[in-house]
Design a protein around this motif. Structure first.
Motif, mmCIF file in Angstrom:
data_model
loop_
_atom_site.group_PDB
_atom_site.id
_atom_site.type_symbol
_atom_site.label_atom_id
_atom_site.label_comp_id
_atom_site.label_asym_id
_atom_site.label_seq_id
_atom_site.Cartn_x
_atom_site.Cartn_y
_atom_site.Cartn_z
ATOM 1 N N VAL C 132 64.864 26.701 46.064
ATOM 2 C CA VAL C 132 63.427 27.091 47.350
ATOM 3 C C VAL C 132 64.109 26.886 48.551
ATOM 4 O O VAL C 132 65.389 27.435 48.997
ATOM 5 N N TYR C 133 63.127 28.313 49.279
ATOM 6 C CA TYR C 133 63.552 28.248 50.754
ATOM 7 C C TYR C 133 62.951 27.369 51.994
ATOM 8 O O TYR C 133 62.427 26.953 51.741
ATOM 9 N N PRO C 134 63.716 27.054 52.775
ATOM 10 C CA PRO C 134 63.493 26.139 53.294
ATOM 11 C C PRO C 134 62.725 26.487 54.241
ATOM 12 O O PRO C 134 61.428 24.494 54.420
ATOM 13 N N PRO C 135 61.826 27.540 54.649
ATOM 14 C CA PRO C 135 60.632 26.719 54.790
ATOM 15 C C PRO C 135 59.005 26.116 54.453
ATOM 16 O O PRO C 135 58.237 25.818 54.399
ATOM 17 N N SER C 136 59.639 26.480 52.709
ATOM 18 C CA SER C 136 58.592 25.451 52.174
ATOM 19 C C SER C 136 59.206 24.236 51.989
ATOM 20 O O SER C 136 58.566 23.553 51.366
ATOM 21 N N LEU C 137 60.362 23.219 52.887
ATOM 22 C CA LEU C 137 60.609 22.112 52.617
ATOM 23 C C LEU C 137 59.892 21.298 53.511
ATOM 24 O O LEU C 137 59.254 21.650 54.947
ATOM 25 N N SER C 138 59.571 19.832 53.347
ATOM 26 C CA SER C 138 59.178 19.277 54.632
ATOM 27 C C SER C 138 60.344 18.529 55.374
ATOM 28 O O SER C 138 61.460 18.797 54.411
ATOM 29 N N GLY C 139 59.361 18.412 56.205
ATOM 30 C CA GLY C 139 60.805 18.032 57.232
ATOM 31 C C GLY C 139 62.264 16.511 56.614
ATOM 32 O O GLY C 139 63.594 17.165 57.076
ATOM 33 N N GLY C 140 61.904 15.699 56.118
ATOM 34 C CA GLY C 140 63.001 15.467 55.183
ATOM 35 C C GLY C 140 63.661 15.788 54.484
ATOM 36 O O GLY C 140 64.587 15.490 54.316
ATOM 37 N N GLN C 141 63.081 16.302 53.789
ATOM 38 C CA GLN C 141 64.061 17.359 52.513
ATOM 39 C C GLN C 141 64.834 18.241 53.405
ATOM 40 O O GLN C 141 65.625 18.434 52.838
ATOM 41 N N ALA C 142 63.926 18.828 54.226
ATOM 42 C CA ALA C 142 65.075 19.932 55.231
ATOM 43 C C ALA C 142 66.155 19.507 55.570
ATOM 44 O O ALA C 142 67.130 19.810 55.908
ATOM 45 N N GLN C 143 66.185 18.206 56.092
ATOM 46 C CA GLN C 143 67.564 17.656 56.836
ATOM 47 C C GLN C 143 68.113 17.177 55.905
ATOM 48 O O GLN C 143 69.745 16.964 56.559
ATOM 49 N N ARG C 144 68.103 16.422 54.640
ATOM 50 C CA ARG C 144 69.258 16.204 53.507
ATOM 51 C C ARG C 144 69.453 17.148 53.146
ATOM 52 O O ARG C 144 70.946 16.922 52.679
ATOM 53 N N VAL C 145 68.768 18.423 53.026
ATOM 54 C CA VAL C 145 69.900 19.403 52.836
ATOM 55 C C VAL C 145 70.588 19.810 53.562
ATOM 56 O O VAL C 145 72.152 20.294 53.116
ATOM 57 N N ALA C 146 70.572 19.921 55.176
ATOM 58 C CA ALA C 146 71.360 20.629 56.186
ATOM 59 C C ALA C 146 72.397 18.601 55.885
ATOM 60 O O ALA C 146 73.800 19.525 55.684
ATOM 61 N N ILE C 147 72.044 17.827 55.471
ATOM 62 C CA ILE C 147 73.589 16.951 55.123
ATOM 63 C C ILE C 147 73.984 17.124 54.221
ATOM 64 O O ILE C 147 75.159 17.350 54.006
ATOM 65 N N ALA C 148 73.620 18.028 52.681
ATOM 66 C CA ALA C 148 74.320 18.406 51.703
ATOM 67 C C ALA C 148 75.351 19.826 52.258
ATOM 68 O O ALA C 148 76.019 19.296 51.754
ATOM 69 N N ARG C 149 74.455 20.373 53.178
ATOM 70 C CA ARG C 149 75.024 22.018 53.691
ATOM 71 C C ARG C 149 76.843 21.517 54.243
ATOM 72 O O ARG C 149 77.398 21.913 54.133
ATOM 73 N N ALA C 150 76.452 20.755 55.520
ATOM 74 C CA ALA C 150 78.121 19.962 55.981
ATOM 75 C C ALA C 150 78.446 18.924 54.693
ATOM 76 O O ALA C 150 79.898 19.509 55.179
ATOM 77 N N LEU C 151 77.881 18.374 54.022
ATOM 78 C CA LEU C 151 78.757 17.646 53.140
ATOM 79 C C LEU C 151 79.981 18.890 52.758
ATOM 80 O O LEU C 151 81.203 18.301 52.488
ATOM 81 N N ALA C 152 78.778 19.600 51.598
ATOM 82 C CA ALA C 152 79.342 20.775 51.056
ATOM 83 C C ALA C 152 81.124 21.105 52.055
ATOM 84 O O ALA C 152 81.490 21.336 50.702
#
Ligand SMILES: Nc1ncnc2c1ncn2[C@@H]1O[C@H](COP(=O)(O)OP(=O)(O)OP(=O)(O)O)[C@@H](O)[C@H]1O
Ligand SMILES: Nc1ncnc2c1ncn2[C@@H]1O[C@H](COP(=O)(O)OP(=O)(O)OP(=O)(O)O)[C@@H](O)[C@H]1O
Ligand SMILES: [Mg+2]
Ligand SMILES: [Mg+2]
Lengths: 246, 218, 240, 218, 240
Positions: C132-152
């Motif tokens: 999925v592309y970021p604009p279609s995520l809810s805020g909570g989902q987007a922030q969790r992806v951001a955390i995953a991105r940093a952890l990667a």
């Protein structure tokens, strides 16, 4: 014609000539080919001088810059009037053409050039039409409009924006020929409009001058010139004026 | 206004030829102008004033010089002395590219600077170098926003290409002037080429608009 | 491990950080609280050299940030950062958001990067959102992806700048859950947040900052239930 | 390249005259072009397709027509037939204004659309009409953002004004061509006017940059 | 007084409001809660015709919004609206923000408009900020100015769309205080908010909306302490 090729060593040099082919019938494009009086005349001259050459169509600005520089063009023929100012920057061949200016107008009040004094006059920038008017009335004449090309001046005349156009007789005749149903009268005024003489334009100090001048003289004298003149203008030229001019 | 259709007919093959050359000159100039513009735009965004200044000066001078004069300077001052080429088409492409590059550089800079600062910060905080952050994060987003001003610039370029006739490149305007010189009539040739230019510019904007819409929905 | 010594930072004329010293130990979770404009974000951004500082020194895992020979990109690999405004890359899929840095910076091959990414998406509960592309995520989902991105990037330290501040109340919980999990796994973390519940539960230390200074620091219990300074008290009375 | 300074000297008073006329033509065209552009831009933003279409068509056609051709059409087709004026200066100002208006309309539209939607909603929810919301809320904010593209457009306009010479308006290019015709020399006049154009455009961008900075700090 | 009957609203293909009927009485305070995307903002925006609707009818103070002869600007004068993102006019001073509409719409002269504006600034506790520009206000201050601006038109009804959602926790209180005061003065209010404390204290009625329908409505006590529907329960468990 194409000016791109460098003259390669070995064989005889191929001279590059340019013309701004937007001045019917002296030089213009017909179906993609450069034709006109100047074109035929140059051909006769070069044949006489036994020189190889090619002629290309170059816009006026480039035409001047290239001939002056003398690298991209070795010379040019484009109805260029010889005068004192220009001789400082260029060499010219001996005169090959006498041009007389005509007034073209709809107004009955205009009978001689002197009647133009307070009128609005159109000329093409950098042509003899401009020079004769400036000689007559001075450079700062308010009513003088210099157009980029003569067609614009004619259109302005049609439009009523100016009262008269002053241009070479051949051009005026060509215009009348192309627009037969317009009610213009064309006037000569030999007393006020001095004749102008065209020369082949060469870079300052060009070796060509020595080769071309005799050839021009020969073409004028041997009847070839009259033949070309008749082909384009349907009348006899005054060759004597040209030969006497020098 | 009376139109002499026979003039247009006679000149049709030349106008066709001219159209093709115009298209060729424009495509080449768009290509080189854009690439050069990207470089100059990047230079203008440098943090170091010493690097930035020459690019800024380039943009200011080119934008301030009438294209007519630029073409002549390029033709007489650069094409032959520097490249040994005295072909009008070459000079036309070179000057249009140099001119367009200045405008493209500004479009490019504005596009990059319109991307939210957070994007660059996020990319850098992940350890990407400035170059990689630009390439993978900033540029792909900025390009979408640059499309409309680029369309504008290319339309101007197509029209400007008519000045190539002064160095005798046989494009549309060259043939229009030739027809005018032959018949001493203006409208036949100028209205014809005006319509051709209009078709070219409208086609360009339609194609690029479609491109933009495609990008946007992606 | 972060060792910050007498840090000072000005924007033009105004000094924003006026001398802060702070040691964050291995596996420690530090929560920073303080009123708006007190310099919390600036402090965090200095730790990642997103802002330069004027005086003092920061050492990350033994590397001094302002040493000439320090490659800042090498340090940044070790420090993950999560922003208030997610800053996901909107033109890349969630998966590509996560794999970009490992592939480009750590030079992982695509398979390895993807495997790791799926693992992390699983961890933050978003396996099904990979394409999925970021604009279609809810805020909570987007922030969790951001955390995953940093952890990667497998950082040794994670910095969070108000990670829940722009989320709908419903979504705050999802993000806090992920952060708690991280803390329990032993990640070294510095978190700017107003989520007092989170701070109480997982913080080893709470720091109250105001006007560019550390006003008070201590265990969460001490700070929240028994603040010493007047300023801390009045701030907490409004937030709690 | 050898330069004959005496030519520049002789023509200096004419170049000065030309510069003044160029400035006059540009100021008038900027003035009318901007006002007309505002109107067209508003029209293009209409919710109703019937109102929007003619403005869109206008912008497309004007942007697609070479200015040279536009000036001729205006001079011979509009100035005299419609206004009964056959003055080159009038035609130049009219065509430059019509041309500039198309570009200004786009700048204007982009500027207005860049203002956050919330501003319009807040204004409308207070009971202000669409017109008043535009006038008191949207435009004052949008104008700041429009300054850089307007500067760009005005620079282009200054350079474009050189085409006025084809209808014999005695501006800079007219005198450059006159000097060139008299002496059959190119560089003296063209380089001189290139420098004058550069000074004009740089002055304009400096003045407007200062304006922009003033606005920004307000 | 607002009377909404069987309202439906679609964006393109997707129906967002699926048939909502709602009467808000004179001096009543109604709080709307619901998950993100449930249509709360859309409902509020319809009451002010910032969005058009597809079916049903809204009557404001006896005027039907979709009647051809209704002048929407006349209706809007009677309805003040406060947005989540303040939407102050950044190029006008606080004072001019407040006086613009009264002068341009109600045709008040400058002195009268200013007197009224100072009165309102006093009320929201910001007398000293009259000549300041919005960008230099804190979030809480900006929102209070936005409320003053809406009140300056002397509306009969006030609509609030998550007025505290983008505020720092410290600043929520200032805004809530002003809203409570308004409610006590007898203003008719419709408030979308997640501030349960506010709802409990001042709401006459709470409406829980989800998926474009009203799922449940009642007194705050009933809804918060004893919700009947499963969906309401699960929503409240996350928010409370
Ligand atoms: N780029 C900048 N230029 C100038 N001043 C800045 C800049 N960034 C921040 N500041 C100022 O520095 C101070 C501290 O800002 P900072 O963002 O660190 O505060 P904060 O504690 O994170 O506040 P918040 O809770 O609002 O995020 C503020 O007064 C702010 O106005
Ligand atoms: N302009 C629009 N075009 C298309 N869809 C829209 C538009 N505005 C809102 N929507 C959709 O309508 C639905 C309801 O939106 P609305 O903003 O009313 O929700 P909300 O309850 O206010 O949510 P939130 O708590 O996030 O503000 C959402 O699914 C949203 O995506
Ligand atoms: Mg912050
Ligand atoms: Mg909403």
């Amino acid at each position: 014609g194409n000016t791109d090729k460098q003259a390669s060593g070995g064989s005889a040099k191929k001279y590059k000539f340019g013309t701004d082919a937007t001045w019917a019938p002296q030089e213009y494009m017909e179906n993609g080919k450069i034709v006109g009086f100047d074109v035929d005349f140059l051909e006769a001259v070069m044949k006489e001088a036994k020189l190889d050459y090619e002629l290309s169509n170059v816009e006026w600005n480039s035409f001047l810059a290239e001939v002056q520089e003398g690298k991209k063009l070795d010379g040019g023929i484009s109805s260029v009037t010889i005068n004192d100012e220009r001789i400082k920057s260029y060499d010219f061949s001996i005169p090959y053409f006498e041009s007389t200016n005509m007034i073209i107008t709809k107004q009955d009040g205009i009978k001689t050039a002197l009647d133009l004094k307070d009128k609005k006059i159109g000329v093409q920038n950098a042509t003899t039409g401009q020079t004769v008017i400036e000689d007559l009335f001075g450079k700062e004449l308010k009513g003088l409009n210099k157009y980029e090309n003569i067609t614009m001046a004619f259109m302005e005349l049609d439009n009523g924006g100016i009262d008269a156009v002053v241009a070479d007789n051949m051009i005026v005749n060509e215009y009348l020929k192309n627009n037969p149903n317009k009610q213009y009268k064309a006037l000569y005024d030999k007393t006020n409009f001095a004749s102008e003489f065209y020369g082949i334009l060469l870079p300052k100090g060009s070796e060509l001058k020595a080769k071309l001048d005799p050839a021009v003289k020969a073409v004028l004298e041997n009847g070839k010139y009259a033949e070309i003149y008749k082909k384009w203008y349907g009348s006899e030229p005054d060759v004597k004026v040209l030969l006497d001019k020098k | 206004m009376d139109i002499r259709w026979d003039i247009i007919e006679t000149y049709a093959p030349f106008f066709l030829q001219g159209t093709l050359l115009t298209i060729g000159i424009c495509l080449a100039s768009i290509f080189f102008g854009t690439i050069l513009g990207l470089g100059i735009g990047l230079g203008r965004m440098s943090k170091h004033k010493i690097i930035r200044t020459p690019f800024t000066v380039y943009v200011d001078i080119i934008r301030g010089t009438p294209l007519l004069v630029l073409i002549m300077i390029v033709h007489f001052g650069i094409s032959t002395p520097v490249f040994g080429i005295s072909n009008g088409i070459f000079s036309a492409i070179l000057s249009l590219s140099l001119n367009s590059a200045a405008y493209c550089a500004e479009i490019f800079r504005a596009g990059v600077q319109s991307i939210d600062r957070g994007q660059m910060e996020a990319a850098r905080s992940l350890g990407l170098s400035h170059y990689k952050a630009m390439r993978f994060v900033i540029l792909p987003q900025a390009i979408k926003r640059m499309i409309p001003p680029f369309v504008n610039e290319f339309i101007v370029l197509i029209k400007d290409s008519s000045l190539a006739s002064i160095v005798a490149a046989k494009e549309l305007m060259y043939w229009a002037k030739a027809a005018q010189g032959q018949y001493l009539r203006v409208w036949e040739s100028y209205l014809t080429i005006a319509i051709i230019y209009l078709i070219l510019t409208l086609t360009l904007s339609k194609v690029l608009n479609r491109l933009e819409r495609k990008y946007r929905t992606e | 491990m972060i060792r910050m010594t007498n840090l000072k930072k000005s924007y033009g004329e105004t000094e924003v950080i006026k001398g802060v010293s702070l040691h964050v130990h291995h596996k420690e979770v530090v929560v920073i609280i303080g009123p708006s404009g007190s310099g919390k974000s600036t402090l965090l951004r200095c730790m990642n050299l997103l802002e330069s500082y004027n005086e003092g020194e920061i050492e990350i895992e033994g590397v001094r940030l302002t040493d000439k020979q320090t490659d800042i990109n090498l340090v940044r690999r070790e420090v993950g950062m999560v922003f208030q405004r997610f800053n996901l890359f909107p033109h890349l899929s969630v998966l590509r958001n996560i794999t970009l840095a490992p592939m480009q910076v750590r030079k992982l091959d695509e398979t390895a990067a993807k495997t790791k990414a799926y693992e992390l998406l699983e961890k933050v509960g978003l396996s099904e959102k990979a394409d999925v592309y970021p604009p279609s995520l809810s805020g909570g989902q987007a922030q969790r992806v951001a955390i995953a991105r940093a952890l990667a990037m497998q950082p040794k330290i994670m910095l969070f700048d108000e990670p829940t501040a722009s989320l709908d109340p419903e979504m705050v919980g999802e993000v806090i859950t992920v952060m708690k999990q991280l803390a329990h796994e032993g990640m070294t973390m510095v978190v700017v947040t107003h989520e007092i519940g989170f701070a109480r539960e997982v913080a080893d230390r709470v720091i109250f900052i105001d006007g560019g200074y550390i006003v008070e620091e201590g265990k969460p219990k001490e700070i929240f239930d028994n603040p010493k300074h007047e300023r801390t008290k009045s701030f907490l009375s409004k937030v709690l």
